[in-house]
Design a protein around this motif. Structure first.
Motif, PDB file in Angstrom:
ATOM      1  N   ILE A  46       3.931   5.964  -5.468  1.00 18.56           N
ATOM      2  CA  ILE A  46       3.710   6.234  -6.886  1.00 18.56           C
ATOM      3  C   ILE A  46       2.800   7.393  -7.204  1.00 18.56           C
ATOM      4  CG2 ILE A  46       3.106   4.926  -9.013  1.00 18.56           C
ATOM      5  CD1 ILE A  46       4.281   2.261  -8.004  1.00 18.56           C
ATOM      6  N   LYS A  47       1.739   7.208  -6.502  1.00 23.38           N
ATOM      7  CA  LYS A  47       0.632   8.338  -6.846  1.00 23.38           C
ATOM      8  C   LYS A  47       1.016   9.596  -6.499  1.00 23.38           C
ATOM      9  CE  LYS A  47      -3.740   7.358  -5.861  1.00 23.38           C
ATOM     10  NZ  LYS A  47      -4.767   7.207  -5.017  1.00 23.38           N
ATOM     11  N   THR A  48       1.903   9.660  -5.382  1.00 23.51           N
ATOM     12  CA  THR A  48       2.257  10.991  -4.901  1.00 23.51           C
ATOM     13  C   THR A  48       3.475  11.699  -5.653  1.00 23.51           C
ATOM     14  OG1 THR A  48       1.784  10.539  -2.415  1.00 23.51           O
ATOM     15  CG2 THR A  48       3.227  12.213  -2.905  1.00 23.51           C
ATOM     16  N   SER A  49       4.600  10.799  -6.003  1.00 26.91           N
ATOM     17  CA  SER A  49       5.753  11.201  -6.699  1.00 26.91           C
ATOM     18  C   SER A  49       5.588  11.500  -8.273  1.00 26.91           C
ATOM     19  CB  SER A  49       6.944  10.336  -6.660  1.00 26.91           C
ATOM     20  OG  SER A  49       6.509   9.149  -6.982  1.00 26.91           O
ATOM     21  N   LYS A  50       4.297  10.726  -8.822  1.00 26.21           N
ATOM     22  CA  LYS A  50       4.194  10.592 -10.067  1.00 26.21           C
ATOM     23  C   LYS A  50       5.414  10.047 -10.992  1.00 26.21           C
ATOM     24  CE  LYS A  50       0.325  14.034  -9.949  1.00 26.21           C
ATOM     25  NZ  LYS A  50      -0.239  15.277 -10.489  1.00 26.21           N
ATOM     26  N   LEU A  51       5.842   8.940 -10.101  1.00 23.82           N
ATOM     27  CA  LEU A  51       7.102   8.317 -10.800  1.00 23.82           C
ATOM     28  C   LEU A  51       6.899   7.063 -10.724  1.00 23.82           C
ATOM     29  CD1 LEU A  51       9.815  10.872  -9.983  1.00 23.82           C
ATOM     30  CD2 LEU A  51       9.065  10.513 -12.042  1.00 23.82           C
ATOM     31  N   ASP A  88       0.849  -1.144  -0.057  1.00 19.25           N
ATOM     32  CA  ASP A  88       0.111  -0.001   0.075  1.00 19.25           C
ATOM     33  C   ASP A  88       0.728   1.346  -0.180  1.00 19.25           C
ATOM     34  OD1 ASP A  88      -2.235  -1.364   0.074  1.00 19.25           O
ATOM     35  OD2 ASP A  88      -2.684  -1.205   2.186  1.00 19.25           O
ATOM     36  N   GLN A  89       1.916   1.259   0.753  1.00 17.37           N
ATOM     37  CA  GLN A  89       3.026   2.382   1.026  1.00 17.37           C
ATOM     38  C   GLN A  89       3.346   2.553  -0.445  1.00 17.37           C
ATOM     39  OE1 GLN A  89       2.797   4.799   3.414  1.00 17.37           O
ATOM     40  NE2 GLN A  89       3.894   5.727   1.749  1.00 17.37           N
ATOM     41  N   ILE A  90       3.785   1.585  -1.088  1.00 22.61           N
ATOM     42  CA  ILE A  90       4.528   1.550  -2.353  1.00 22.61           C
ATOM     43  C   ILE A  90       3.819   2.258  -3.620  1.00 22.61           C
ATOM     44  CG2 ILE A  90       5.624   0.438  -4.300  1.00 22.61           C
ATOM     45  CD1 ILE A  90       6.376  -1.841  -2.312  1.00 22.61           C
ATOM     46  N   CYS A 129      -8.862  -5.429  -1.131  1.00 24.36           N
ATOM     47  CA  CYS A 129      -7.981  -4.613  -0.648  1.00 24.36           C
ATOM     48  C   CYS A 129      -6.553  -4.684  -1.162  1.00 24.36           C
ATOM     49  CB  CYS A 129      -7.751  -4.421   0.897  1.00 24.36           C
ATOM     50  SG  CYS A 129      -9.088  -4.030   1.873  1.00 24.36           S
ATOM     51  N   GLY A 130      -6.653  -5.510  -2.304  1.00 23.48           N
ATOM     52  CA  GLY A 130      -5.202  -5.626  -3.170  1.00 23.48           C
ATOM     53  C   GLY A 130      -4.057  -6.485  -2.258  1.00 23.48           C
TER      54      GLY A 130
END
Length: 399
Positions: A21-26, A15-17, A216-217
């Motif tokens: 990705i969503k926050t950094s957009k990378l 979940d943190q990974i 929940c993945g």
């Protein structure tokens, strides 16, 4: 895309990974090459559109800084965790060519052939299937056993994680119920001993815990699919907790038997809800679990086949109509119900002598033909059934 594998990534870190990705957009492509990736704009859902090859499809393309497409491939999720490219799907003989170079000692395509081979060579279904797997793994029985043990380890870990995780399910915001149910079942063990339905509660709980993890993945075993991933672990947990504790060979035989039944269904029908409705997913899982449970309790080959047939027969016509397109309602509870039905099917078969009117082969064919007859709105599209007409407590999507 970021280079992690589903069988090795820590579910607690996933979940943190994802959030990073969503926050950094990378995304570090394959864990090595950083590229820009905006979750909100680069991941595009084409609702109401399907690829020509299969209902579950994804196109992946990459472009350079000038917008020129440098990579383009379509991938299809054909059920049971199998993902193939569109080219492989259109040329199945090429995709399956590796199997031709590894002959197995006991090939079968129907339940009738499977039973005949078992009788001819004095093998159980589990023994025969394991012999085939050993041949596929260059004669390494230890490797096969290690892989089978690994399947149960993941199933068991998924149940345990599902029992302790609280909070809500993604997108829908529905409350996770397994942790609360677990607390209630363990708060008064003496009372549970007097409750004739307590075992049913446990089996239902095991299945729901797995499917809440799936929603929940979390890490699940496709058994035979993600949407039906709770039935076999719950039935096997029932066996290990209430029938035969610490029986490693029993666990291996259970999984090998279930796999044999699942392969029959996949070869001759479908395990995809998008192709044949929920009967192909939860119905298949129930059939596999029922046969496996009967097998590890000493059932004859004919009783095992009967258990599989009963499990499938009483899911015929089941639609796949998840509310809001989420694998939550009715999927999570439905897995619990199917696990109970698997136990019932195995007991019913073992009360008989193996002689029964409807064969497993004919039931599998019926399931497939019924799936073809189902309107598309009842095959995982969320355009009909419960997804449309459920009035009470509608799901309110959250960002």
């Amino acid at each position: 895309m970021a280079g992690y594998r589903p069988d090795t990534i820590d579910p607690d870190e996933a979940d943190q990974i994802f959030e990073n990705i969503k926050t950094s957009k990378l995304i570090e492509l394959a864990g090595k090459h950083p590229i820009e990736f905006d979750y909100d704009t680069h991941l595009i859902f084409h609702n109401g559109e399907t690829l020509p090859e299969h209902p579950n499809g994804m196109r992946i393309f990459a472009s350079d800084k000038n917008g020129v497409v440098v990579y383009y491939t379509s991938y299809l999720s054909i059920g049971g965790g199998f993902v193939v490219s569109a080219d492989e799907f259109n040329q199945p003989e090429a995709a399956n060519s590796s199997e031709d170079t590894c002959p197995i000692p006991y090939p079968f395509r129907t339940a009738a052939e499977l039973l005949d081979l078992c009788h001819e060579h004095n093998l159980t279904i589990a023994q025969l299937n394991i012999e085939n797997e050993v041949a596929r793994h260059n004669g390494d029985i230890e490797l096969v056993n290690t892989k089978i043990d690994g399947i149960w380890e993941v199933m068991h870990a998924c149940i345990e994680r599902g029992l302790r995780m609280e909070g809500t399910l993604p997108v829908s915001g529905l409350k996770r119920r397994s942790a609360d149910m677990h607390k209630k079942l363990t708060s008064n063990p003496e009372a549970m001993l007097m409750d004739h339905f307590a075992i049913m509660d446990w089996v239902t709980l095991f299945a729901m815990a797995v499917n809440e993890e799936n929603a929940c993945g979390g890490r699940v075993v496709t058994a035979p699919t993600n949407g039906a991933a709770g039935v076999i672990p719950a039935t096997l947990a029932y066996y290990t907790r209430f029938i035969s504790r610490n029986n490693q060979q029993g666990i291996r035989d259970f999984i090998a038997t279930a796999a044999a039944i699942g392969s029959l269904i996949k070869m001759n029908a479908s395990i995809s809800g998008a192709e044949a409705g929920c009967q192909a997913e939860v119905g298949s899982a129930c059939s596999m679990a029922a046969a496996a449970l009967a097998a590890v309790q000493g059932a004859t080959m004919e009783q095992v086949e009967n258990a599989a047939e009963i499990g499938m027969e009483h899911h015929l016509g089941m639609t796949c109509d998840p509310i809001a397109g989420l694998v939550q309602i009715p999927c999570i509870e439905r897995n619990g119900m199917a696990a109970i039905k698997a136990i019932t099917a195995s007991r019913l078969a073992m009360r008989g002598d193996g002689d029964h009117a409807v064969s497993l082969d004919s039931c599998i064919e019926t399931m497939y033909r019924t799936g073809l007859d189902l309107q598309a709105k009842y095959r995982e599209t969320s355009l009909g059934g419960l997804a449309v007409y459920a009035k009470a407590q509608p799901i309110k999507l959250v960002s």
